[in-house]
Motif scaffolding. Structure first.
Motif, PDB file in Angstrom:
ATOM      1  N   GLY A 278       0.194  -2.502  -7.388  1.00  0.00           N
ATOM      2  CA  GLY A 278      -1.130  -2.634  -7.032  1.00  0.00           C
ATOM      3  C   GLY A 278      -1.998  -3.692  -7.008  1.00  0.00           C
ATOM      4  O   GLY A 278      -2.812  -4.150  -6.354  1.00  0.00           O
ATOM      5  N   SER A 279      -1.889  -4.140  -8.485  1.00  0.00           N
ATOM      6  CA  SER A 279      -2.689  -5.422  -8.840  1.00  0.00           C
ATOM      7  C   SER A 279      -2.041  -6.556  -8.181  1.00  0.00           C
ATOM      8  O   SER A 279      -2.996  -7.416  -7.762  1.00  0.00           O
ATOM      9  N   VAL A 280      -0.722  -6.617  -8.088  1.00  0.00           N
ATOM     10  CA  VAL A 280      -0.122  -7.843  -7.536  1.00  0.00           C
ATOM     11  C   VAL A 280      -0.635  -7.860  -6.014  1.00  0.00           C
ATOM     12  O   VAL A 280      -0.742  -9.010  -5.751  1.00  0.00           O
ATOM     13  N   GLY A 285      -1.306 -10.138  -1.247  1.00  0.00           N
ATOM     14  CA  GLY A 285      -1.364  -9.292  -0.106  1.00  0.00           C
ATOM     15  C   GLY A 285      -0.535  -7.922   0.082  1.00  0.00           C
ATOM     16  O   GLY A 285       0.577  -7.982  -0.679  1.00  0.00           O
ATOM     17  N   ARG A 286      -0.669  -7.220   0.716  1.00  0.00           N
ATOM     18  CA  ARG A 286      -0.101  -5.880   0.864  1.00  0.00           C
ATOM     19  C   ARG A 286       1.283  -5.865   1.375  1.00  0.00           C
ATOM     20  O   ARG A 286       2.213  -5.283   0.857  1.00  0.00           O
ATOM     21  N   ILE A 287       1.430  -6.399   2.521  1.00  0.00           N
ATOM     22  CA  ILE A 287       2.760  -6.755   3.289  1.00  0.00           C
ATOM     23  C   ILE A 287       3.544  -7.708   2.211  1.00  0.00           C
ATOM     24  O   ILE A 287       4.780  -7.119   2.123  1.00  0.00           O
ATOM     25  N   ARG A 288       3.400  -8.855   1.905  1.00  0.00           N
ATOM     26  CA  ARG A 288       4.185  -9.570   1.089  1.00  0.00           C
ATOM     27  C   ARG A 288       4.643  -8.868  -0.304  1.00  0.00           C
ATOM     28  O   ARG A 288       6.171  -9.003  -0.414  1.00  0.00           O
ATOM     29  N   THR A 289       3.738  -8.244  -0.856  1.00  0.00           N
ATOM     30  CA  THR A 289       4.049  -7.381  -2.154  1.00  0.00           C
ATOM     31  C   THR A 289       5.317  -6.213  -1.783  1.00  0.00           C
ATOM     32  O   THR A 289       6.066  -5.972  -2.435  1.00  0.00           O
ATOM     33  N   LEU A 290       5.066  -5.605  -0.574  1.00  0.00           N
ATOM     34  CA  LEU A 290       5.815  -4.451  -0.090  1.00  0.00           C
ATOM     35  C   LEU A 290       7.036  -5.273   0.220  1.00  0.00           C
ATOM     36  O   LEU A 290       8.323  -4.481  -0.159  1.00  0.00           O
ATOM     37  N   GLN A 291       7.327  -6.425   0.923  1.00  0.00           N
ATOM     38  CA  GLN A 291       8.369  -6.682   1.169  1.00  0.00           C
ATOM     39  C   GLN A 291       9.207  -7.270  -0.069  1.00  0.00           C
ATOM     40  O   GLN A 291      10.463  -7.166  -0.141  1.00  0.00           O
ATOM     41  N   LEU A 292       8.600  -7.791  -1.012  1.00  0.00           N
ATOM     42  CA  LEU A 292       9.211  -8.063  -2.352  1.00  0.00           C
ATOM     43  C   LEU A 292       9.752  -6.846  -3.103  1.00  0.00           C
ATOM     44  O   LEU A 292      10.847  -6.933  -3.858  1.00  0.00           O
ATOM     45  N   LEU A 321      12.725   2.531  -9.812  1.00  0.00           N
ATOM     46  CA  LEU A 321      11.480   3.577 -10.010  1.00  0.00           C
ATOM     47  C   LEU A 321      10.164   2.714 -10.303  1.00  0.00           C
ATOM     48  O   LEU A 321       9.228   3.034  -9.832  1.00  0.00           O
ATOM     49  N   LEU A 322      10.373   1.390 -10.650  1.00  0.00           N
ATOM     50  CA  LEU A 322       9.315   0.398 -10.869  1.00  0.00           C
ATOM     51  C   LEU A 322       8.643   0.174  -9.398  1.00  0.00           C
ATOM     52  O   LEU A 322       7.590   0.037  -9.146  1.00  0.00           O
ATOM     53  N   CYS A 323       9.700  -0.106  -8.580  1.00  0.00           N
ATOM     54  CA  CYS A 323       9.446  -0.346  -7.170  1.00  0.00           C
ATOM     55  C   CYS A 323       9.095   0.739  -6.345  1.00  0.00           C
ATOM     56  O   CYS A 323       8.004   0.763  -5.450  1.00  0.00           O
ATOM     57  N   TYR A 324       9.698   1.884  -6.599  1.00  0.00           N
ATOM     58  CA  TYR A 324       9.291   3.106  -6.169  1.00  0.00           C
ATOM     59  C   TYR A 324       7.875   3.608  -6.308  1.00  0.00           C
ATOM     60  O   TYR A 324       7.148   4.016  -5.430  1.00  0.00           O
ATOM     61  N   GLY A 325       7.388   3.376  -7.605  1.00  0.00           N
ATOM     62  CA  GLY A 325       5.911   3.611  -7.874  1.00  0.00           C
ATOM     63  C   GLY A 325       5.098   2.578  -7.219  1.00  0.00           C
ATOM     64  O   GLY A 325       3.922   2.919  -6.735  1.00  0.00           O
ATOM     65  N   GLY A 326       5.438   1.300  -6.996  1.00  0.00           N
ATOM     66  CA  GLY A 326       4.974   0.287  -6.236  1.00  0.00           C
ATOM     67  C   GLY A 326       4.533   0.817  -5.076  1.00  0.00           C
ATOM     68  O   GLY A 326       3.520   0.376  -4.549  1.00  0.00           O
ATOM     69  N   GLY A 327       5.300   1.451  -4.222  1.00  0.00           N
ATOM     70  CA  GLY A 327       4.824   1.798  -2.953  1.00  0.00           C
ATOM     71  C   GLY A 327       3.658   2.733  -2.939  1.00  0.00           C
ATOM     72  O   GLY A 327       2.830   2.622  -2.249  1.00  0.00           O
ATOM     73  N   PHE A 328       3.508   3.775  -3.809  1.00  0.00           N
ATOM     74  CA  PHE A 328       2.331   4.445  -4.022  1.00  0.00           C
ATOM     75  C   PHE A 328       1.277   3.597  -4.478  1.00  0.00           C
ATOM     76  O   PHE A 328      -0.045   4.120  -4.144  1.00  0.00           O
ATOM     77  N   GLY A 329       1.507   2.717  -5.323  1.00  0.00           N
ATOM     78  CA  GLY A 329       0.438   1.838  -5.799  1.00  0.00           C
ATOM     79  C   GLY A 329      -0.248   0.952  -4.627  1.00  0.00           C
ATOM     80  O   GLY A 329      -1.428   0.597  -4.616  1.00  0.00           O
ATOM     81  N   ILE A 330       0.631   0.370  -3.807  1.00  0.00           N
ATOM     82  CA  ILE A 330      -0.041  -0.210  -2.720  1.00  0.00           C
ATOM     83  C   ILE A 330      -0.477   0.430  -1.570  1.00  0.00           C
ATOM     84  O   ILE A 330      -1.564  -0.003  -0.904  1.00  0.00           O
ATOM     85  N   PHE A 398       7.820  -6.922  11.134  1.00  0.00           N
ATOM     86  CA  PHE A 398       7.039  -6.619  12.308  1.00  0.00           C
ATOM     87  C   PHE A 398       5.702  -6.209  11.901  1.00  0.00           C
ATOM     88  O   PHE A 398       4.903  -6.081  13.004  1.00  0.00           O
ATOM     89  N   LEU A 399       5.521  -5.870  10.677  1.00  0.00           N
ATOM     90  CA  LEU A 399       4.042  -5.544  10.306  1.00  0.00           C
ATOM     91  C   LEU A 399       3.014  -6.700  10.723  1.00  0.00           C
ATOM     92  O   LEU A 399       3.225  -7.666   9.973  1.00  0.00           O
ATOM     93  N   ARG A 400       2.097  -6.369  11.236  1.00  0.00           N
ATOM     94  CA  ARG A 400       0.998  -7.718  11.386  1.00  0.00           C
ATOM     95  C   ARG A 400      -0.039  -7.571  10.351  1.00  0.00           C
ATOM     96  O   ARG A 400      -0.292  -6.412   9.949  1.00  0.00           O
ATOM     97  N   LYS A 401      -0.548  -8.686   9.910  1.00  0.00           N
ATOM     98  CA  LYS A 401      -1.563  -8.739   8.893  1.00  0.00           C
ATOM     99  C   LYS A 401      -2.816  -8.101   9.830  1.00  0.00           C
ATOM    100  O   LYS A 401      -3.173  -8.738  11.019  1.00  0.00           O
TER     101      LYS A 401
END
Length: 406
Positions: A278-280, A285-292, A321-330, A398-401
């Motif tokens: 969430g901090s990252v 940015g939300r989309i770039r972090t999600l892709q990472l 689970l670090l990344c799984y939790g990240g989805g909820f954080g974002i 395909f997600l637009r900013k």
């Protein structure tokens, strides 16, 4: 001004602790194997208890997100924690009388409804209090949910299992009583900001947004990430114990303790991931972090498919689970950023239906593989997870900013 800041942080702490109590549901993996062995239910039959709970969480959260203004955050959260605790109490009778149906009804339906009512409200409240720190603060709150499995797997469940000599009905009863005594205090402390504007939301506004292509992409990506994570949340302990037995470990106590330790450690990663990512996302940015996040998960599942090493498996679970939790954080900040404060709670609640659907598919995929392909259950489960996460990564391109000025 100083008093207002104290109130803000008090509410943030209460919201986080409410989620900590609710997150004990994520320690289901601790009970999966003991329940199947004690009552003779299949992995799939037992896992349906957890799947129903998460399904009801998602569906109820979608409804609760649109009713915060009508009923108030405090009332919804308080009702939710009482129902969640009641789910454990009903489970006592279910296990006492060997009733799988009653277990589904208590822990699954009633407990799951409680989870949904109480989950969305702390996030929405803290989002109102800290509009300038969305990723950090909403990540902090949902971090509590991720850490709940640590509390259950290393503190509550082991203590009661030892105290009652493995008597599962008494373990569920005692856990329910503890939750009933503690959680209402935190839930009662939740209230919306007195200075915040009352946001009236029209249903046509919500429908207009959630029927758009971009929203469908967000929902699907989130759901795919849920499925992958749920495979481990529901079955990490049995999967670890299978690996250890193949390596020659036969002592049941050692196996059980190792499973509980992995649940606890991975819960910390799940919790930290919500705050960290969430901090990252505030910076990248939300989309770039999600892709990472999705890219990292793809690499981990690919490694796990070709490894039978206990340490590599354990590290892999923690990273996933670090990344799984990240989805909820974002997710909360992503929703608010794209749909605005007015629609945040409603759209966020609807999006949590992806959690409910993922909560069915993830555990049931792992359960099906264990029941029908025991020797290769892990490999087949990871293959499905890898395919879904890779699909999610492609969809994210395909997600637009998009941002809404508030």
């Amino acid at each position: 001004m100083k008093q207002n800041n104290i109130n803000k942080w008090f509410v943030a702490v209460a919201a986080t602790l409410t989620h900590l109590g609710l997150g004990t549901v994520y320690a289901w993996s601790f009970f999966q194997k003991p329940l199947t062995e004690t009552f003779g239910w299949s992995n799939s039959q037992t896992a349906w208890t957890f799947s129903i709970a998460i399904l009801m969480l998602g569906l109820t959260a979608a409804w609760a997100g649109t009713k915060i203004e009508k009923f108030g955050a405090r009332k919804l959260a308080l009702t939710g924690v009482l129902l969640y605790a009641a789910g454990y109490l009903i489970s006592y009778f279910a296990l006492q009388y060997h009733s799988l149906f009653l277990l589904y009804l208590g822990f699954g339906f009633i407990g799951g409804i409680g989870l949904g009512l109480a989950y969305v409200t702390p996030v929405a409240v803290v989002s109102r209090y800290f509009p300038e720190k969305q990723g950090v603060m909403t990540g902090l709150v949902v971090m509590g949910f991720g850490l709940g499995a640590f509390v259950m797997s290393k503190i509550l469940a082991p203590f009661f299992m030892e105290l009652f000599n493995g008597d599962l009905p008494k373990v569920f009863l005692s856990t329910g009583l503890i939750l009933l005594l503690i959680l209402p205090f935190f839930a009662y402390s939740l209230r919306t900001s007195e200075t915040a504007e009352i946001l009236k939301v029209d249903k046509p506004d919500i429908l207009k947004e959630i029927l758009k292509f971009d929203y469908a992409l967000i929902w699907l990506i989130f759901m795919f990430n849920i499925v992958a994570g749920m495979i481990f949340i529901a079955f990490q302990s049995p999967l670890l114990q299978d690996l250890m037995m193949r390596g020659g470990t036969t002592d049941l106590e050692t196996l059980a303790k190792s499973g509980a330790t992995l649940i606890a450690v991975s819960a910390v990663f799940n919790g930290i991931g919500r705050f960290f990512w969430g901090s990252v996302s505030d910076k990248l940015g939300r989309i770039r972090t999600l892709q990472l996040i999705l890219l990292i998960e793809i690499l981990v599942f690919a490694i796990l498919m070709f490894s039978k090493n206990v340490l590599i498996f354990s590290i892999g679970v923690c990273v996933v689970l670090l990344c799984y939790g990240g989805g909820f954080g974002i997710l909360p900040s992503l929703i608010r950023e794209r749909y605005g404060a007015k629609l945040m709670a409603s759209v966020y609640g609807v999006t949590l239906t992806a959690w409910g659907i993922g909560g069915i598919f993830g555990p049931q995929i792992a359960a099906f593989m264990k029941d029908h392909f025991a020797a290769d259950s892990a490999l087949y489960s990871y293959s499905v997870a890898l395919g879904l996460i890779a699909t999610g990564l492609v969809l994210s391109l395909f997600l637009r900013k998009k941002t809404i000025s508030e």
